[in-house]
Design a protein around this motif. Structure first.
Motif, mmCIF file in Angstrom:
data_model
loop_
_atom_site.group_PDB
_atom_site.id
_atom_site.type_symbol
_atom_site.label_atom_id
_atom_site.label_comp_id
_atom_site.label_asym_id
_atom_site.label_seq_id
_atom_site.Cartn_x
_atom_site.Cartn_y
_atom_site.Cartn_z
ATOM 1 N N ASP A 172 0.817 -0.584 -0.294
ATOM 2 C CA ASP A 172 0.177 0.345 0.086
ATOM 3 C C ASP A 172 0.722 1.362 -0.162
ATOM 4 O OD1 ASP A 172 -2.243 1.907 0.094
ATOM 5 O OD2 ASP A 172 -1.813 1.707 2.508
ATOM 6 N N SER A 174 -0.390 4.081 -0.805
ATOM 7 C CA SER A 174 -1.411 5.164 -1.428
ATOM 8 C C SER A 174 -1.038 6.827 -1.771
ATOM 9 C CB SER A 174 -3.190 4.742 -1.053
ATOM 10 O OG SER A 174 -3.222 4.703 0.388
ATOM 11 N N VAL A 177 -6.765 8.505 0.616
ATOM 12 C CA VAL A 177 -7.518 6.662 0.804
ATOM 13 C C VAL A 177 -9.236 7.315 1.172
ATOM 14 C CG1 VAL A 177 -8.480 5.096 3.042
ATOM 15 C CG2 VAL A 177 -5.644 6.180 1.664
ATOM 16 N N TYR A 206 -12.115 0.652 2.575
ATOM 17 C CA TYR A 206 -11.703 1.542 2.519
ATOM 18 C C TYR A 206 -10.876 1.860 0.966
ATOM 19 C CZ TYR A 206 -11.150 2.456 7.307
ATOM 20 O OH TYR A 206 -11.504 2.521 8.604
ATOM 21 N N ARG A 208 -8.047 2.912 -1.542
ATOM 22 C CA ARG A 208 -6.983 3.269 -1.481
ATOM 23 C C ARG A 208 -5.853 3.602 -2.926
ATOM 24 N NH1 ARG A 208 -5.771 2.634 4.167
ATOM 25 N NH2 ARG A 208 -6.903 0.764 4.865
#
Length: 601
Positions: A172, A174, A177, A206, A208
């Motif tokens: 992750d 991201s 988010v 979520y 992301r």
């Protein structure tokens, strides 16, 4: 083997931090000088510096008669113990491995690829819309099979579709988010965001948003995570095929009639086409400029080239100034077609290098992708004009919130800000394609986005500036108070110059005050000297006033700041070591006096 006694496996070119590890002995906290040992019976174990066995990694007890054992890190990234009987001309056989899942080693499938277990064997697969860069070489990763163009079609509709990839896990990284959302909303949000290449939908709520490349992918059937990937739509040829078939079925008489009429129409068509071409390329060329102001990146992640007229239009004639620094003046702008807010920096006193060299430098900066680096969206090299287009940060700079009593973050938040800044600088020093020395780390060059995440800006600009581009010293790049001592001594400047500047800023983050304040008493005016004296006196509570802070966190930040600001560059830690110390994964020795090295000489 880490200095805290933990035996850990990481992929290459990643920070030595928990999220990147795929095997660990779990012996962190045992201190320095831990060793890995192998007994004749196949027992693999760890000893500390006193000779005490702190952990058996394998149980041992394998045959020893005419048998030898070997520990090996195999090419697939898995740590194994092998045994071989010498009397039977037997082959090496694995008796233990660090994991039974061959997809566990991160990076096995390269960028944009993910690992799938099939019949106990690992197999790499590409993202939808991607193919292997080199067949037979999984680690080379995957590349697009479509051209990445503007994410808006001619009629304003998206030229992409979103493909789903279920039960997969990815690293992750991201940049945005979205919480409490649905899968369909996540796909639509990524589709409408020109910077979004893929999104990870996790925990059923979520979203992301990610840029490419995606890393460390693997399928996990127990995971509910979903990846959605932006894929270019293929051009349909169905209409052309139907037209060809229809023409083949025409009768001979009708064909002759059509051919006869075609000769007459051909002359008229050529005149019309010629007129259209002249009109399009001599008139519409000027109208196309405002319609191409999207900030989508091409397939090699290079920033887009703007004309000076475009940036003048985007900023409304450079009307709204939002910042000014040693590199130039920053203006707020809005890209009309996407309504995206951007920051346009007009560089001052840049070197007079050619257009190719400037473009190359911009591509190097544009290829840097990290959540703690400000994103370069485009640039302008138009005659003598040099401008850069960045993503806009709504919360201004770190200086704006750090030195303002109303906006000041709490101490744990300041510690996390310092860690994130360190992660960005580690990427510049060790992980991006071309090593970048920032040369002007300071709070004013740390931008804060809407979620209070810090992003390092103005990196890579020192190389294209004239030598006198500085607020203080001729031939020195940087800002007074943050400039490393080696700048003044004609010593080679390395990444340790950034470490020094980061150390000064870390002390400012700790104490929420500027590094030099002439309004304070003489013994407190210079921040590093005052902090070191408080550290010697054991009275570090004075540094944070009435603010309630955790003693261990304060002690960690102060000691790291003092190590970073040592006069001798070789004594300063690397930024990777700085990050580990701030995260609490390595022990921090007592720092010497910042000037003790030269005092001793």
């Amino acid at each position: 083997m880490q200095t805290d006694g933990n035996l850990v496996q990481y992929p290459v070119n990643t920070p030595d931090t928990g999220p990147y590890a795929y095997f660990a002995s779990g012996t962190d906290g045992e201190g320095d000088n831990v060793t890995l040992n192998l007994d004749p019976d196949g027992r693999l174990y760890l000893l500390n510096f006193t000779g005490f066995n702190i952990k058996n990694i394998t149980p041992g007890g394998y045959p020893t008669k005419e048998t030898i054992n070997m520990m090996k890190l195999d090419a697939d990234g898995i740590f194994r113990l092998y045994s071989r009987n010498l009397t039977r001309n037997g082959n090496w056989s694995a008796v233990w491995s660090s994991t039974s899942n061959k997809c566990d080693p991160k990076g096995l499938c390269g960028l944009n690829g993910y690992c799938v277990m099939k019949d106990q064997e690992a197999e790499c697969t590409c993202l939808p819309g991607f193919r292997f860069v080199a067949n037979g070489n999984w680690t080379s990763g995957c590349e697009r099979v479509f051209n990445a163009e503007s994410c808006k079609g001619k009629n304003g509709s998206s030229s992409y579709t979103m493909e789903e990839l279920s039960n997969t896990e990815w690293l992750d990284v991201s940049y945005s988010v979205l919480s409490s959302t649905t899968k369909d909303n996540c796909k639509q949000a990524c589709l409408e965001d020109c910077n979004c290449e893929a999104a990870l939908f996790t925990d059923g709520q979520y979203c992301r948003k990610q840029g490419l490349p995606l890393r460390f992918g693997r399928r996990n059937l127990e995971s509910s995570n979903l990846a959605v990937v932006k894929v270019g739509r293929p051009i349909s040829t169905m209409d052309n095929k139907e037209l060809i078939t229809e023409k083949k079925n025409l009768g001979t008489g009708r064909t002759i009639l059509i051919i006869s009429g075609s000769f007459v129409a051909f002359g008229l068509a050529m005149v019309a086409i010629f007129g259209i071409i002249v009109y399009r390329y001599h008139v519409l060329a000027y109208k196309r400029v405002p319609n191409n102001d999207g900030t989508a990146l091409n397939e090699v992640f290079a920033p887009r080239a703007f004309t000076y007229a475009e940036l003048e239009n985007i900023t409304g004639g450079f009307k709204e100034e939002i910042g000014r620094g040693s590199f130039g003046t920053v203006y707020k702008g809005i890209i009309s077609s996407t309504r995206k807010v951007v920051a346009v920096k007009r560089l001052e006193k840049v070197l007079a290098e050619g257009e190719r060299e400037f473009r190359n430098e911009m591509k190097v900066i544009g290829k840097t992708h990290h959540r703690n680096l400000a994103r370069l969206l485009g640039y302008c090299h138009d005659e003598h004009h040099r401008l850069l287009v960045y993503e806009y940060m709504s919360n201004g700079s770190l200086a704006d919130i750090l030195f303002s009593l109303e906006k000041r973050p709490c101490f744990p938040e300041r510690l996390e800000i310092a860690r994130n800044i360190a992660r960005g600088i580690v990427y510049l020093h060790e992980e991006c394609e071309t090593q970048i020395i920032h040369c002007d780390i300071k709070p004013q060059n740390i931008l804060i986005d809407e979620s209070r995440c810090p992003k390092v800006s103005d990196f890579g600009l020192a190389k294209i500036l004239k030598s006198d581009q500085t607020k203080t010293f001729t031939g020195i790049r940087g800002t007074r108070g943050y400039v490393a001592p080696e700048w003044h001594r004609n010593m080679p400047v390395t990444v340790k110059a950034d470490v020094y500047s980061f150390g000064v800023m870390l002390l400012e983050i700790t104490c929420c005050r500027k590094n030099v304040d002439s309004s304070l008493p003489e013994d407190e005016a210079v921040l590093e000297q005052w902090v070191y004296q408080c550290f010697l006196d054991g009275d570090m509570d004075k540094l944070v006033g009435d603010e309630i802070v955790e003693k261990n966190q304060l002690d960690r930040m102060v000691k790291v700041g003092l190590w970073c600001t040592l006069d001798e560059p070789s004594l300063r830690p690397s930024m990777k070591k700085v990050l580990l110390m701030l995260e609490g994964t390595v022990e921090i020795p007592i720092p010497p006096s910042p000037t003790s090295f030269f005092t001793a000489i």
